[in-house]
Design an enzyme around this catalytic site. Structure first.
Site, PDB file in Angstrom:
ATOM      1  N   ARG A   1      -9.026   0.715   9.577  1.00 34.05           N
ATOM      2  CA  ARG A   1      -8.612  -0.682   9.772  1.00 34.05           C
ATOM      3  C   ARG A   1      -9.701  -1.500  10.434  1.00 34.05           C
ATOM      4  NH1 ARG A   1      -2.760   0.083   9.481  1.00 34.05           N
ATOM      5  NH2 ARG A   1      -1.666  -1.903   9.529  1.00 34.05           N
TER       6      ARG A   1
ATOM      7  N   ARG B   1      11.743  -6.476   4.373  1.00 36.42           N
ATOM      8  CA  ARG B   1      11.590  -5.016   4.249  1.00 36.42           C
ATOM      9  C   ARG B   1      12.646  -4.270   5.063  1.00 36.42           C
ATOM     10  NH1 ARG B   1       5.653  -2.787   4.837  1.00 36.42           N
ATOM     11  NH2 ARG B   1       5.736  -3.652   6.929  1.00 36.42           N
TER      12      ARG B   1
ATOM     13  N   ARG C   1      12.039  -2.360  10.673  1.00 34.67           N
ATOM     14  CA  ARG C   1      10.987  -1.911  11.594  1.00 34.67           C
ATOM     15  C   ARG C   1      10.846  -2.914  12.731  1.00 34.67           C
ATOM     16  NH1 ARG C   1       5.641  -0.397   8.192  1.00 34.67           N
ATOM     17  NH2 ARG C   1       4.724  -1.529   9.937  1.00 34.67           N
TER      18      ARG C   1
ATOM     19  N   LYS D   1       0.831  -1.210   0.000  1.00 39.51           N
ATOM     20  CA  LYS D   1       0.000   0.000   0.000  1.00 39.51           C
ATOM     21  C   LYS D   1       0.868   1.264   0.000  1.00 39.51           C
ATOM     22  CE  LYS D   1      -2.174  -1.071   3.875  1.00 39.51           C
ATOM     23  NZ  LYS D   1      -1.513  -2.351   4.257  1.00 39.51           N
TER      24      LYS D   1
ATOM     25  N   ARG E   1       0.021  -9.825  12.736  1.00 39.10           N
ATOM     26  CA  ARG E   1      -0.623  -8.696  12.057  1.00 39.10           C
ATOM     27  C   ARG E   1      -1.542  -9.198  10.953  1.00 39.10           C
ATOM     28  NH1 ARG E   1       4.626  -5.730  10.573  1.00 39.10           N
ATOM     29  NH2 ARG E   1       3.374  -4.236   9.427  1.00 39.10           N
TER      30      ARG E   1
HETATM   31  P1  AMP Z   1       1.296   0.007   9.102  1.00 38.47           P
HETATM   32  O1  AMP Z   1       2.491   0.842   8.906  1.00 38.47           O
HETATM   33  O2  AMP Z   1       0.082   0.539   8.400  1.00 38.47           O
HETATM   34  O3  AMP Z   1       1.545  -1.459   8.817  1.00 38.47           O
HETATM   35  O4  AMP Z   1       0.946   0.093  10.676  1.00 38.47           O
HETATM   36  C1  AMP Z   1       1.855  -0.377  11.666  1.00 38.47           C
HETATM   37  C2  AMP Z   1       1.112  -0.580  12.970  1.00 38.47           C
HETATM   38  O5  AMP Z   1       0.552   0.674  13.397  1.00 38.47           O
HETATM   39  C3  AMP Z   1      -0.072  -1.534  12.893  1.00 38.47           C
HETATM   40  O6  AMP Z   1       0.306  -2.903  13.020  1.00 38.47           O
HETATM   41  C4  AMP Z   1      -0.908  -1.054  14.088  1.00 38.47           C
HETATM   42  O7  AMP Z   1      -0.339  -1.478  15.321  1.00 38.47           O
HETATM   43  C5  AMP Z   1      -0.715   0.462  14.021  1.00 38.47           C
HETATM   44  N1  AMP Z   1      -1.756   1.112  13.184  1.00 38.47           N
HETATM   45  C6  AMP Z   1      -1.564   1.757  11.997  1.00 38.47           C
HETATM   46  N2  AMP Z   1      -2.725   2.241  11.522  1.00 38.47           N
HETATM   47  C7  AMP Z   1      -3.680   1.874  12.414  1.00 38.47           C
HETATM   48  C8  AMP Z   1      -5.087   2.045  12.479  1.00 38.47           C
HETATM   49  N3  AMP Z   1      -5.764   2.689  11.490  1.00 38.47           N
HETATM   50  N4  AMP Z   1      -5.754   1.537  13.540  1.00 38.47           N
HETATM   51  C9  AMP Z   1      -5.103   0.904  14.532  1.00 38.47           C
HETATM   52  N5  AMP Z   1      -3.781   0.675  14.537  1.00 38.47           N
HETATM   53  C10 AMP Z   1      -3.058   1.170  13.485  1.00 38.47           C
END
Ligand code: AMP
Length: 225
Positions: A104, A138, A168, A31, A179
């Site tokens: 989400r 990554r 990360r 994404k 996840r």
């Molecule tokens: P991402 O970079 O989008 O993979 O997000 C990394 C982590 O941030 C996720 O695994 C969640 O712990 C948290 N996170 C990101 N966006 C959200 C969201 N919209 N709602 C809840 N947790 C989020």
């Protein structure tokens, strides 16, 4: 939660149509990578809640500290925190929004309806084993956040700004699988939610990035007509 006017803004001052878009898909679906390559072309502001949370962690804010334990465990950060953060961000944004990693949950999608009108939801379809392999390979630039993969790049510094590449904290296999499970349980229902509203478009996210980009661009052009 902050009060704000709905961001309908379907037209910019030049009279060209602007879109508000959501990228849906499991962690590691690409994404953020696709967002980075299409945002300029369509004048979209990239709103990544994951990036925003990581900035808060880096800055050592109270929000960042409380979010970190959820993120490191592969769990979702509580919705009230996310909605406040997104509403604050949108207060400085103009129409033409590209949401990445938000909403989400159905609860977040309902909250978003009061904030912005969505024109299309693009779901990047990628199976678990592919996303786990991608997540484990990554690397991200510690400074500018540019994303790399050890499968295609063996350097240790960013080609753009020269800063070191880092892993990360949540990009290990155990957390990646956690996840993915959270995605299946909490986020995937959004696919049906947006399909029933006639907004969902699926794109095969296992294709080479250039093909994914081309398919997304074609879709956006169709919507913007
Ligand atoms: P991402 O970079 O989008 O993979 O997000 C990394 C982590 O941030 C996720 O695994 C969640 O712990 C948290 N996170 C990101 N966006 C959200 C969201 N919209 N709602 C809840 N947790 C989020």
């Amino acid at each position: 939660m902050q009060e704000m006017a709905p961001n309908t803004g379907l037209y910019n001052p030049e009279g060209e149509q602007e879109m508000n878009v959501i990228f849906l898909g499991p962690p590691g679906a690409g994404k953020g990578t696709v967002a980075a390559v299409v945002k300029e072309e369509f004048s979209l502001e990239h709103i990544s809640t994951g990036d925003m949370l990581r900035s808060e962690i880096k800055a050592g804010t109270a929000l960042g500290l409380s979010a970190k334990e959820f993120i490191d465990a592969g769990k979702l950060v509580p919705t009230s925190v996310i909605i406040d953060m997104v509403a604050g961000r949108l207060a400085q944004a103009h129409a033409g929004l590209l949401f990445d990693g938000f909403p989400r949950t159905v609860e977040q999608a309902v909250a978003l309806e009061g904030i912005a009108d969505i024109d299309v939801v693009v779901e990047l379809d990628v199976p678990e084993d592919v996303v786990v392999e991608r997540i484990c390979s990554r690397r991200v630039c510690a400074e500018c956040g540019k994303v790399y993969s050890t499968l295609t790049y063996d350097g240790e510094t960013c080609e753009g700004c020269g800063a070191p590449l880092v892993v990360r904290a949540d990009d290990c296999e155990v957390t990646a699988r956690k996840r993915f499970t959270v995605y299946k349980e909490e986020t995937e229902p959004l696919s049906t939610y947006y399909e029933s509203r006639g907004l969902l478009k699926k794109v095969d996210g296992t294709l080479p990035m250039e093909e994914v980009r081309a398919n997304v661009v074609a879709l956006f052009k169709e919507i913007a007509k």
